[in-house]
Design a protein around this motif. Structure first.
Motif, PDB file in Angstrom:
ATOM      1  N   UNK A 188     -18.702   8.395  41.298  1.00 52.46           N
ATOM      2  CA  UNK A 188     -19.752   8.881  40.577  1.00 52.46           C
ATOM      3  C   UNK A 188     -19.338  10.179  39.619  1.00 52.46           C
ATOM      4  N   UNK A 189     -18.487  11.178  40.131  1.00 55.42           N
ATOM      5  CA  UNK A 189     -17.957  12.240  39.308  1.00 55.42           C
ATOM      6  C   UNK A 189     -16.943  11.956  38.389  1.00 55.42           C
ATOM      7  N   UNK A 232     -27.454  10.353  35.315  1.00 51.04           N
ATOM      8  CA  UNK A 232     -27.029  10.314  36.806  1.00 51.04           C
ATOM      9  C   UNK A 232     -27.235   8.898  37.358  1.00 51.04           C
ATOM     10  N   UNK A 233     -28.673   8.308  36.715  1.00 48.48           N
ATOM     11  CA  UNK A 233     -28.890   7.083  37.543  1.00 48.48           C
ATOM     12  C   UNK A 233     -27.706   5.932  36.966  1.00 48.48           C
ATOM     13  N   UNK A 234     -27.389   5.998  35.608  1.00 52.99           N
ATOM     14  CA  UNK A 234     -26.430   5.150  35.194  1.00 52.99           C
ATOM     15  C   UNK A 234     -25.247   5.397  35.940  1.00 52.99           C
ATOM     16  N   UNK A 285     -25.254   3.827  39.376  1.00 51.00           N
ATOM     17  CA  UNK A 285     -25.287   2.404  39.304  1.00 51.00           C
ATOM     18  C   UNK A 285     -23.595   2.084  39.021  1.00 51.00           C
ATOM     19  N   UNK A 286     -23.027   2.730  38.282  1.00 50.36           N
ATOM     20  CA  UNK A 286     -21.556   2.541  37.896  1.00 50.36           C
ATOM     21  C   UNK A 286     -20.633   2.458  39.089  1.00 50.36           C
ATOM     22  N   UNK A 287     -21.296   3.610  39.936  1.00 49.54           N
ATOM     23  CA  UNK A 287     -20.269   3.913  41.030  1.00 49.54           C
ATOM     24  C   UNK A 287     -20.373   2.920  42.073  1.00 49.54           C
ATOM     25  N   UNK A 288     -21.762   2.397  42.370  1.00 49.14           N
ATOM     26  CA  UNK A 288     -22.043   1.298  43.229  1.00 49.14           C
ATOM     27  C   UNK A 288     -21.167  -0.111  42.997  1.00 49.14           C
ATOM     28  N   UNK A 289     -21.343  -0.226  41.757  1.00 49.31           N
ATOM     29  CA  UNK A 289     -20.562  -1.279  41.302  1.00 49.31           C
ATOM     30  C   UNK A 289     -19.116  -1.317  41.623  1.00 49.31           C
ATOM     31  N   UNK A 311     -23.285   7.690  22.562  1.00 54.15           N
ATOM     32  CA  UNK A 311     -24.695   7.165  22.293  1.00 54.15           C
ATOM     33  C   UNK A 311     -24.799   5.784  23.247  1.00 54.15           C
ATOM     34  N   UNK A 312     -23.799   4.827  23.166  1.00 50.35           N
ATOM     35  CA  UNK A 312     -23.806   3.554  23.862  1.00 50.35           C
ATOM     36  C   UNK A 312     -23.491   3.708  25.324  1.00 50.35           C
ATOM     37  N   UNK A 313     -22.792   4.945  25.782  1.00 51.87           N
ATOM     38  CA  UNK A 313     -22.596   5.245  27.149  1.00 51.87           C
ATOM     39  C   UNK A 313     -21.393   4.384  27.642  1.00 51.87           C
ATOM     40  N   UNK A 314     -20.673   3.905  27.001  1.00 48.78           N
ATOM     41  CA  UNK A 314     -19.503   2.840  27.184  1.00 48.78           C
ATOM     42  C   UNK A 314     -18.197   3.213  26.308  1.00 48.78           C
TER      43      UNK A 314
END
Length: 484
Positions: free
Chosen positions: A302-303, A334-336, A339-343, A358-361
């Motif tokens: 997450x961090x 934070x929600x994204x 989800x990234x951490x859970x995956x 902007x695309x967060x990736x």
């Protein structure tokens, strides 16, 4: 499919007006070079008009998985209620409703229903039946598409991949209203499939497998729920991998071949099933320590994007949503990230987050991140399995535990092997890689061979005339390892 020809300048200007996003590949130059080679195509740009819309199979499949898992979880909850298993019942309801509510919010947000007068759709979402009404909408749009001619709303430019290389002709596709609406539905259900898989199906499967071991018997409904959850998880992982490929190679027309899909299914299935089994077995021996292991994994992943964001001293991306303030943007990020951490707790997410983009990736993922992840995850799985072997309960007295430990290690090794095979042979854009798995392994072997050679006595040795070649080889190895 019909083809029309328009002048390149007009097509380029029209495309600029429709899409303001800059493109890394200047497709106009590619077409100009191809036109110069073929005089009959000189000064001509090809535009492809789609008259046939692809069926929304992904929307239908995601809806079927959602309904099947929801129904099985409801039936199992009723059985837990009759047998007074309050703990199992409460956790089953939690892992059933939380992803369902997030799914409704995602579909409502993507389709912007809050600003539209659609009371029936909103009511269906309140009843947790949003995916069903969305699937019906997509099927209606598909059935009505092509019955009457409609003007296109945008133009999509792609480069065809020929034999894995971007040597095919560049072409433009006209996107009509029906196709654009179906694309919105597909994108929305891809998001919901990932949310359902890693925020609902994964904890649900872990819970039911743990309950089966603790109660020492198998319920048919519980077994059906575990099978459906496993299918949902593998499908969500496949969606993550395909989305990562499409995001990185956005300028190319990417098509997944059956061999690539089969390799990805084996890779993801073995990886996820081994990881969940390891965590469940460890939890049966050391019940409270597994909570610590899960929290450490969650906090690290997450961090990690936020630490990289602060280290770059970047600012929050703008225009994620026009109506969002900085607080709203932070909440969405934070929600994204959650989800990234859970995956990443259960499998490789296939993408690296860049909160400043902007695309967060991250558009250029590195082999180094992939290698570090699977190395650390393999060591963690082996450690948890060994700890379970030494602290296991008497329930496993009739089970060949050494064989089970070996099977878990071998299955995860096979998952890594299928991942390497996919990137080396089955990846649709493997010819576009600067460095592939074979290059990284070869450079690693060369580096080890060089380290294992004994030092030579240079007192009476003749001058080395190939010293510059050795230096160059070392530089190449360093560059490749850095790129990895």
């Amino acid at each position: 499919m019909t083809a029309a020809r328009i002048e390149p300048n007009k097509a380029h200007e029209k495309w600029k007006m429709e899409n303001n996003k800059p493109n890394e590949h200047d497709i106009t130059e590619v077409v100009a070079q191809q036109s110069a080679a073929n005089p009959t195509e000189n000064g001509v740009m090809m535009v492809i008009n789609h008259s046939k819309v692809s069926p929304p199979f992904s929307v239908l499949w995601a809806t079927v998985l959602y309904c099947a898992e929801f129904i099985c979880a409801s039936v199992l909850t009723s059985m837990y209620h009759k047998s007074d298993d309050v703990v199992w019942m409460g956790l089953t309801i939690t892992f059933m409703l939380v992803p369902s509510v997030l799914t409704q919010l995602t579909l409502t947000f993507v389709h912007r229903d809050l600003g539209r007068d659609r009371p029936l759709v909103l009511f269906m979402h309140l009843l947790q039946l949003g995916p069903i009404i969305r699937c019906i909408e997509a099927l209606v749009i598909y059935c009505q598409a092509g019955k009457k001619e409609e003007p296109y709303v945008t133009i999509s430019r792609k480069i065809k991949l020929k034999h894995g290389k971007g040597l095919g002709p560049a072409f433009e596709c006209e996107i009509g209203h029906s196709e654009r609406k179906l694309a919105v539905h597909r994108n929305a259900f891809k998001r919901t499939a990932v949310i359902q898989a890693f925020l609902g199906s994964t904890p649900q499967l872990t819970l039911q497998l743990y309950a089966t071991i603790q109660e020492k018997y198998i319920l048919h409904t519980r077994l059906a729920l575990m099978i459906i959850s496993m299918i949902s998880i593998v499908y969500g992982a496949l969606v993550c991998s395909v989305l990562a490929i499409q995001i990185k190679y956005d300028d190319y027309k990417v098509r997944m071949k059956p061999a690539a899909c089969l390799c990805m299914i084996l890779w993801r299935g073995l990886e996820i099933s081994t990881r969940i089994t390891t965590l469940v077995l460890f939890s049966t021996a050391l019940k409270y320590w597994v909570v610590l292991v899960g929290l450490i994994n969650l906090l690290i992943f997450f961090f990690q994007p936020w630490v990289e964001f602060w280290a770059r001293k970047a600012s929050l991306p703008e225009n994620i949503e026009k109506n969002f303030s900085k607080l709203g943007t932070t909440v969405v990020l934070c929600m994204v990230t959650f989800l990234y951490a859970c995956i990443n707790i259960f499998c490789w997410s296939a993408v690296q987050l860049n909160l400043a983009d902007h695309d967060l990736v991250e558009k250029q993922p590195r082999w180094r991140s992939l290698a570090i992840y699977y190395t650390v995850r393999f060591m963690e799985n082996v450690t948890l399995t060994i700890l379970w072997y030494y602290f296991k309960s008497d329930f496993y007295v009739y089970v060949c535990t050494p064989l089970l430990v070996v099977q878990l290690i071998v299955c995860y090794s096979l998952a890594v092997l299928f991942m390497l095979i996919f990137h080396q042979f089955c990846h649709p854009c493997r010819r576009l890689f600067h460095y592939n798995v074979e290059d990284c392994l070869r450079c690693s072997c060369c580096w080890r061979k060089k380290q294992s050679q004994p030092p030579e006595d240079h007192e009476d040795a003749p001058p080395d005339l190939t010293n510059h070649l050795t230096d160059r080889e070392t530089d190449i190895v360093d560059d490749i390892m850095e790129a990895a």
